[in-house]
Design a protein around this motif. Structure first.
Motif, PDB file in Angstrom:
ATOM      1  N   UNK A 141      40.440  -7.670  18.845  1.00  0.00           N
ATOM      2  CA  UNK A 141      41.653  -7.119  19.440  1.00  0.00           C
ATOM      3  C   UNK A 141      42.472  -8.249  20.059  1.00  0.00           C
ATOM      4  N   UNK A 142      43.790  -8.177  19.877  1.00  0.00           N
ATOM      5  CA  UNK A 142      44.667  -9.136  20.541  1.00  0.00           C
ATOM      6  C   UNK A 142      45.706  -8.368  21.358  1.00  0.00           C
ATOM      7  N   UNK A 143      46.522  -9.104  22.068  1.00  0.00           N
ATOM      8  CA  UNK A 143      47.526  -8.509  22.946  1.00  0.00           C
ATOM      9  C   UNK A 143      48.413  -7.513  22.210  1.00  0.00           C
ATOM     10  N   UNK A 144      48.792  -7.864  20.990  1.00  0.00           N
ATOM     11  CA  UNK A 144      49.742  -7.044  20.240  1.00  0.00           C
ATOM     12  C   UNK A 144      49.160  -5.717  19.750  1.00  0.00           C
ATOM     13  N   UNK A 145      47.831  -5.563  19.807  1.00  0.00           N
ATOM     14  CA  UNK A 145      47.188  -4.310  19.410  1.00  0.00           C
ATOM     15  C   UNK A 145      47.237  -3.258  20.519  1.00  0.00           C
ATOM     16  N   UNK A 146      47.532  -3.683  21.724  1.00  0.00           N
ATOM     17  CA  UNK A 146      47.480  -2.789  22.889  1.00  0.00           C
ATOM     18  C   UNK A 146      48.698  -1.867  22.915  1.00  0.00           C
ATOM     19  N   UNK A 147      48.428  -0.592  23.179  1.00  0.00           N
ATOM     20  CA  UNK A 147      49.499   0.398  23.338  1.00  0.00           C
ATOM     21  C   UNK A 147      49.745   0.645  24.815  1.00  0.00           C
ATOM     22  N   UNK A 148      51.005   0.757  25.167  1.00  0.00           N
ATOM     23  CA  UNK A 148      51.386   1.089  26.538  1.00  0.00           C
ATOM     24  C   UNK A 148      52.342   2.272  26.491  1.00  0.00           C
ATOM     25  N   UNK A 149      52.542   2.888  27.623  1.00  0.00           N
ATOM     26  CA  UNK A 149      53.383   4.073  27.709  1.00  0.00           C
ATOM     27  C   UNK A 149      54.729   3.709  28.337  1.00  0.00           C
ATOM     28  N   UNK A 150      55.784   4.047  27.639  1.00  0.00           N
ATOM     29  CA  UNK A 150      57.127   3.831  28.173  1.00  0.00           C
ATOM     30  C   UNK A 150      57.399   4.874  29.263  1.00  0.00           C
ATOM     31  N   UNK A 151      58.468   4.687  30.000  1.00  0.00           N
ATOM     32  CA  UNK A 151      58.818   5.614  31.080  1.00  0.00           C
ATOM     33  C   UNK A 151      59.016   7.045  30.572  1.00  0.00           C
ATOM     34  N   UNK A 152      59.421   7.190  29.313  1.00  0.00           N
ATOM     35  CA  UNK A 152      59.649   8.536  28.756  1.00  0.00           C
ATOM     36  C   UNK A 152      58.399   9.117  28.096  1.00  0.00           C
ATOM     37  N   UNK A 153      57.235   8.512  28.396  1.00  0.00           N
ATOM     38  CA  UNK A 153      55.928   8.928  27.876  1.00  0.00           C
ATOM     39  C   UNK A 153      55.743   8.686  26.381  1.00  0.00           C
ATOM     40  N   UNK A 154      56.596   7.865  25.802  1.00  0.00           N
ATOM     41  CA  UNK A 154      56.435   7.463  24.402  1.00  0.00           C
ATOM     42  C   UNK A 154      55.533   6.230  24.365  1.00  0.00           C
ATOM     43  N   UNK A 155      54.557   6.243  23.449  1.00  0.00           N
ATOM     44  CA  UNK A 155      53.666   5.090  23.311  1.00  0.00           C
ATOM     45  C   UNK A 155      54.338   4.014  22.473  1.00  0.00           C
ATOM     46  N   UNK A 156      54.068   2.772  22.836  1.00  0.00           N
ATOM     47  CA  UNK A 156      54.588   1.633  22.082  1.00  0.00           C
ATOM     48  C   UNK A 156      53.512   0.555  22.060  1.00  0.00           C
ATOM     49  N   UNK A 157      53.338  -0.081  20.902  1.00  0.00           N
ATOM     50  CA  UNK A 157      52.406  -1.204  20.810  1.00  0.00           C
ATOM     51  C   UNK A 157      53.134  -2.470  21.254  1.00  0.00           C
ATOM     52  N   UNK A 158      52.398  -3.349  21.901  1.00  0.00           N
ATOM     53  CA  UNK A 158      52.992  -4.611  22.327  1.00  0.00           C
ATOM     54  C   UNK A 158      53.389  -5.469  21.131  1.00  0.00           C
ATOM     55  N   UNK A 159      52.995  -5.066  19.945  1.00  0.00           N
ATOM     56  CA  UNK A 159      53.444  -5.685  18.695  1.00  0.00           C
ATOM     57  C   UNK A 159      54.977  -5.802  18.668  1.00  0.00           C
ATOM     58  N   UNK A 160      55.633  -4.869  19.323  1.00  0.00           N
ATOM     59  CA  UNK A 160      57.103  -4.865  19.361  1.00  0.00           C
ATOM     60  C   UNK A 160      57.663  -6.132  20.012  1.00  0.00           C
ATOM     61  N   UNK A 161      56.827  -6.851  20.755  1.00  0.00           N
ATOM     62  CA  UNK A 161      57.273  -8.049  21.473  1.00  0.00           C
ATOM     63  C   UNK A 161      56.702  -9.337  20.875  1.00  0.00           C
ATOM     64  N   UNK A 162      56.148  -9.235  19.671  1.00  0.00           N
ATOM     65  CA  UNK A 162      55.615 -10.421  18.985  1.00  0.00           C
ATOM     66  C   UNK A 162      56.739 -11.454  18.835  1.00  0.00           C
ATOM     67  N   UNK A 163      56.371 -12.720  18.917  1.00  0.00           N
ATOM     68  CA  UNK A 163      57.294 -13.858  18.792  1.00  0.00           C
ATOM     69  C   UNK A 163      58.264 -13.998  19.963  1.00  0.00           C
TER      70      UNK A 163
END
Length: 157
Positions: free
Chosen positions: A1-23
């Motif tokens: 597992x790496x940082x980008x595999x981790x899911x977090x919850x946005x303020x609107x309760x939508x899940x997002x993977x930290x993959x969105x912040x790669x690079x």
């Protein structure tokens, strides 16, 4: 597992993977609205505005574990940050940074940081600086201001 595999919850309760912040160069901060360090929101926003066009992002994670200094709902916290400090960087749903319900993100950060490895979060506004490859470069205690880490951020950009 790496940082980008981790899911977090946005303020609107939508899940997002930290993959969105790669690079991107990332600064992760556990925040609180009623803390002696709350004024750091202003410095964080200045830092974000200065470098956001160079693929720098700040991710704010409210936490109510330290003297109940962030008791509001996600919506109240977001409104407070925007109204009082003009926060435009992403703020996420409230989470726990230590203890039995510690969020997966903070388990990862604490385990993989080169500084204070394995040491639990002591207070609000601890900061983790991550390079474009997802490696944790540094961990800063609460009293270290956004201004004090500006040069380190700039080097990674």
């Amino acid at each position: 597992m790496n940082l980008y595999d981790i899911e977090v919850m946005k303020m609107n309760n939508e899940k997002i993977k930290l993959e969105a912040y790669r690079n991107k160069v990332i600064l992760i901060v556990n925040t609180a609205s009623k803390c002696g360090f709350t004024k750091q929101f202003g410095g964080l926003e200045e830092l974000y505005k200065k470098f956001k066009d160079r693929d720098f992002i700040i991710l704010g994670f409210p936490c109510n574990q330290f003297l109940k200094q962030d008791p509001g709902t996600n919506e109240e916290i977001l409104e407070f940050c925007q109204l009082n400090f003009g926060v435009t960087f992403p703020m996420f749903a409230k989470l726990e940074v230590r203890g039995k319900n510690q969020n997966e993100l903070y388990k990862y950060l604490i385990k993989h940081t080169p500084v204070l490895t394995g040491k639990s979060i002591k207070w609000n506004f601890e900061k983790f600086l991550i390079n474009r490859d997802g490696e944790i470069i540094n961990r800063f205690v609460s009293k270290v201001t956004p201004k004090e880490i500006e040069l380190e951020v700039e080097k990674l950009l």
